[in-house]
Design an enzyme around this catalytic site. Structure first.
Site, PDB file in Angstrom:
ATOM      1  N   GLU A  78       0.831  -1.218   0.000  1.00  0.00           N
ATOM      2  CA  GLU A  78       0.000   0.000   0.000  1.00  0.00           C
ATOM      3  C   GLU A  78       0.860   1.260   0.000  1.00  0.00           C
ATOM      4  O   GLU A  78       0.532   2.249   0.664  1.00  0.00           O
ATOM      5  CB  GLU A  78      -0.939   0.026   1.214  1.00  0.00           C
ATOM      6  CG  GLU A  78      -2.087  -0.926   1.123  1.00  0.00           C
ATOM      7  CD  GLU A  78      -2.764  -0.878  -0.229  1.00  0.00           C
ATOM      8  OE1 GLU A  78      -3.037  -1.944  -0.779  1.00  0.00           O
ATOM      9  OE2 GLU A  78      -2.986   0.231  -0.752  1.00  0.00           O
TER      10      GLU A  78
HETATM   11  C1  LIG Z   1       2.248  -8.324   1.135  1.00  0.00           C
HETATM   12  C2  LIG Z   1       2.095  -7.501  -0.092  1.00  0.00           C
HETATM   13  C3  LIG Z   1       0.833  -7.372  -0.656  1.00  0.00           C
HETATM   14  C4  LIG Z   1       0.664  -6.615  -1.820  1.00  0.00           C
HETATM   15  N1  LIG Z   1      -0.576  -6.542  -2.382  1.00  0.00           N
HETATM   16  C5  LIG Z   1      -0.737  -5.854  -3.527  1.00  0.00           C
HETATM   17  C6  LIG Z   1      -2.020  -5.824  -4.183  1.00  0.00           C
HETATM   18  O1  LIG Z   1      -2.994  -6.399  -3.701  1.00  0.00           O
HETATM   19  N2  LIG Z   1      -2.128  -5.142  -5.331  1.00  0.00           N
HETATM   20  C7  LIG Z   1      -1.074  -4.495  -5.908  1.00  0.00           C
HETATM   21  O2  LIG Z   1      -1.244  -3.895  -6.962  1.00  0.00           O
HETATM   22  N3  LIG Z   1       0.160  -4.511  -5.314  1.00  0.00           N
HETATM   23  C8  LIG Z   1       0.348  -5.174  -4.155  1.00  0.00           C
HETATM   24  N4  LIG Z   1       1.588  -5.220  -3.552  1.00  0.00           N
HETATM   25  C9  LIG Z   1       2.688  -4.517  -4.175  1.00  0.00           C
HETATM   26  C10 LIG Z   1       3.106  -3.274  -3.389  1.00  0.00           C
HETATM   27  O3  LIG Z   1       2.157  -2.274  -3.520  1.00  0.00           O
HETATM   28  C11 LIG Z   1       4.500  -2.893  -3.910  1.00  0.00           C
HETATM   29  O4  LIG Z   1       5.393  -3.877  -3.434  1.00  0.00           O
HETATM   30  C12 LIG Z   1       4.917  -1.537  -3.438  1.00  0.00           C
HETATM   31  O5  LIG Z   1       4.136  -0.551  -4.046  1.00  0.00           O
HETATM   32  C13 LIG Z   1       6.379  -1.255  -3.734  1.00  0.00           C
HETATM   33  O6  LIG Z   1       6.727  -1.573  -5.054  1.00  0.00           O
HETATM   34  P1  LIG Z   1       7.999  -2.472  -5.349  1.00  0.00           P
HETATM   35  O7  LIG Z   1       7.872  -3.713  -4.551  1.00  0.00           O
HETATM   36  O8  LIG Z   1       8.145  -2.608  -6.817  1.00  0.00           O
HETATM   37  O9  LIG Z   1       9.230  -1.660  -4.783  1.00  0.00           O
HETATM   38  P2  LIG Z   1       9.953  -0.414  -5.448  1.00  0.00           P
HETATM   39  O10 LIG Z   1       8.959   0.557  -5.961  1.00  0.00           O
HETATM   40  O11 LIG Z   1      10.978  -0.923  -6.393  1.00  0.00           O
HETATM   41  O12 LIG Z   1      10.657   0.236  -4.196  1.00  0.00           O
HETATM   42  C14 LIG Z   1      11.857  -0.303  -3.622  1.00  0.00           C
HETATM   43  C15 LIG Z   1      12.381   0.688  -2.603  1.00  0.00           C
HETATM   44  O13 LIG Z   1      12.682   1.938  -3.227  1.00  0.00           O
HETATM   45  C16 LIG Z   1      11.992   3.004  -2.606  1.00  0.00           C
HETATM   46  N5  LIG Z   1      11.551   3.981  -3.610  1.00  0.00           N
HETATM   47  C17 LIG Z   1      10.914   3.716  -4.782  1.00  0.00           C
HETATM   48  N6  LIG Z   1      10.637   4.853  -5.423  1.00  0.00           N
HETATM   49  C18 LIG Z   1      11.076   5.865  -4.656  1.00  0.00           C
HETATM   50  C19 LIG Z   1      11.073   7.281  -4.772  1.00  0.00           C
HETATM   51  N7  LIG Z   1      10.505   7.895  -5.810  1.00  0.00           N
HETATM   52  N8  LIG Z   1      11.639   8.013  -3.775  1.00  0.00           N
HETATM   53  C20 LIG Z   1      12.189   7.388  -2.696  1.00  0.00           C
HETATM   54  N9  LIG Z   1      12.207   6.057  -2.524  1.00  0.00           N
HETATM   55  C21 LIG Z   1      11.667   5.303  -3.497  1.00  0.00           C
HETATM   56  C22 LIG Z   1      10.794   2.366  -1.909  1.00  0.00           C
HETATM   57  O14 LIG Z   1      10.363   3.137  -0.811  1.00  0.00           O
HETATM   58  C23 LIG Z   1      11.364   0.994  -1.512  1.00  0.00           C
HETATM   59  O15 LIG Z   1      12.004   1.106  -0.266  1.00  0.00           O
HETATM   60  C24 LIG Z   1       1.775  -5.946  -2.394  1.00  0.00           C
HETATM   61  C25 LIG Z   1       3.046  -6.076  -1.807  1.00  0.00           C
HETATM   62  C26 LIG Z   1       3.209  -6.836  -0.669  1.00  0.00           C
HETATM   63  C27 LIG Z   1       4.570  -6.937  -0.059  1.00  0.00           C
END
Ligand SMILES: Cc1cc2nc3c(=O)[nH]c(=O)nc-3n(C[C@H](O)[C@H](O)[C@H](O)COP(=O)(O)OP(=O)(O)OC[C@H]3O[C@@H](n4cnc5c(N)ncnc54)[C@H](O)[C@@H]3O)c2cc1C
Length: 450
Positions: A442
């Protein structure tokens, strides 16, 4: 009745002394309620959470959903728990009487739901996602979409998801690549891959309604080019019956450190070029609509983090009362009886810190829930607007503060248990693993702060 899920005295204090829940009954929407109806709902939630949700919390953690012949299988205890939740009306607690709901304040609905989150974060997430998806269709869907998809969701026959994340686009939703092409009949054909979609497949309902973000061919770049689509797992016939399988495939399941009982799915939309979707609202406005579901989910995730912290606090409190170990600094006589560890200053520090974190965060989450009621039921438009602005400001905090500090509370609980009870038989190490995911989904912690 046991107070292992949530301290009922603390809950009553928050509801009736801090947040004046009874004051809400003076508003026309809640006029049929009073403290008795509120307490009855809370007691029912506690009973169902104790009886159906808590007993399989460990089992669902140890027996993750399995991918079998293109579908997700769950342990058998999940469905009766979700069914009991549905039958008691908690899915529609805030909906009007005409809609078949209880017309409860959001404050009370959150207070009831907190029991399920404390008892079993994973199983309660299926309901949370469905409530969010249903509210999204209710607010932005057409009348036809409401009849076809919302009504069966209210009836508990269809469940929902939110499908945003793609392998190359997590935080940066402006970079999603899922496409939606207009079809001749007014619907759309979607093509793309989504990952980490919670509740993306399961055997708990007749159908699953995915709320999918995708881009139309003429989409402007960035967040202003994202549209929202309803994409059902099974198509729905004109008479409302469930029809053919839509072209949405479960590509696989992710195996996580926590929330292991919630299916975390990779979904492929349109592998055969036949994935039917329906545009919600106006083209290119999808992210602003989705923000409603995300904001609701953020408060839900924040409350989930609180409840995991809370459950760990209550468990470690009980343990600290029972575990005899050592003597106080001024009573070193080895023949004197040992004291329970709750008497040691460091343990008191760990307990009081947890109490401050979890009760403070609990209050914050319920305060946000009450603000949500204010946005809908305060008398003047000006008052409602002010409440909405405050809620908007607080939402990232309600999501992220508990995700950080109630996780710390779980760390303190583990410290109190010492070596004996961090073994897997006892629940706190699972609370910690479940809670560790809350600063990620989220919107990550960093994104909330931005
Ligand atoms: C248990 C779980 C349930 C989930 N359920 C859903 C769901 O139902 N539907 C859905 O669509 N998604 C879902 N997700 C996905 C979740 O929303 C994403 O994992 C989350 O948005 C982060 O994206 P990412 O994993 O690609 O990490 P990334 O976006 O690659 O981020 C990696 C790191 O970089 C940092 N970062 C990224 N961009 C920036 C920025 N601009 N400035 C500073 N820091 C930054 C982040 O804070 C993080 O620490 C779920 C994830 C989990 C773990």
């Amino acid at each position: 009745m046991s107070d292992t899920l949530l301290d009922s005295r603390n809950l009553a204090f928050e509801l009736y002394e801090v947040l004046d829940a009874e004051g809400l009954t003076e508003r026309p929407r809640f006029a049929d309620h009073n403290r008795e109806t509120f307490d009855a709902a809370i007691n029912t939630a506690r009973t169902i959470a104790d009886k159906y949700f808590a007993p399989h919390n460990r089992k669902s953690d140890e027996n993750e959903p399995k991918y079998v012949d293109g579908a997700a299988e769950l342990i058998p205890e999940v469905k009766p728990a979700v069914d009991a939740f549905l039958e008691a009306g908690f899915l529609n607690a805030t909906r009007t009487f005409e809609q078949g709901g209880m017309q409860m304040p959001n404050l009370l609905s959150q207070a009831c739901f907190a029991h399920f989150q404390s008892a079993n974060a994973a199983t309660s997430s299926y309901a949370m996602l469905t409530m969010g998806a249903a509210n999204l269709i209710e607010n932005f869907g057409s009348e036809e979409q409401k009849e076809r998809f919302l009504q069966p969701m209210i009836e508990g026959r269809f469940f929902g998801t939110m499908a945003l994340t793609e392998p190359h686009a997590g935080s940066s939703l402006s970079d999603i690549r899922t496409k939606a092409e207009p079809a001749e009949d007014g619907s759309y054909r979607l093509k793309g891959n989504k990952i980490y979609i919670s509740g993306g497949d399961h055997p708990l309902s007749e159908n699953i309604v995915h709320m999918v973000l995708a881009k139309l061919p003429d989409a402007p770049p960035g967040v202003k080019g994202i549209s929202l689509f309803i994409v059902p797992k099974f198509l729905v016939n004109d008479d409302g019956t469930v029809g053919e399988r839509n072209d949405v495939a479960l590509a696989g399941l992710f195996h996580k450190m926590g929330w292991r009982g919630t299916t975390s799915t990779a979904l492929n939309f349109g592998e055969k070029g036949e994935c039917v979707g329906y545009l919600v609202g106006k083209p290119h406005n999808g992210l602003s609509y989705m923000f409603q579901m995300m904001n609701e989910a953020r408060i839900g995730v924040g409350m989930g983090a609180v409840m995991l912290g809370y459950a760990g606090y209550l468990y470690s409190l009980e343990y600290a009362r029972d575990r005899p170990q050592g003597r106080l600094p001024d009573g070193k006589d080895p023949s004197s009886p040992q004291v329970s560890i709750i008497q040691h200053t460091d343990i008191k520090r760990l307990l009081l810190t947890q109490k401050a974190y979890v009760e403070g965060a609990f209050d914050l989450g319920l305060y946000a829930a009450r603000l949500f009621d204010d946005t809908e039921t305060l008398e003047t438009e000006e008052e409602r607007k002010t409440a909405l602005e405050l809620l908007d400001l607080l939402t990232p905090i309600v999501k992220s503060w508990p995700s950080e500090f109630c996780l710390k509370a779980n760390e303190h609980a583990i410290q109190i248990l010492g070596g004996r009870r961090i073994i897997k038989k006892y629940p706190v190490e699972q609370y910690y693993r479940d809670n560790r995911l809350n600063p990620i989904h989220e919107g990550t912690h960093g994104i909330q702060s931005l």
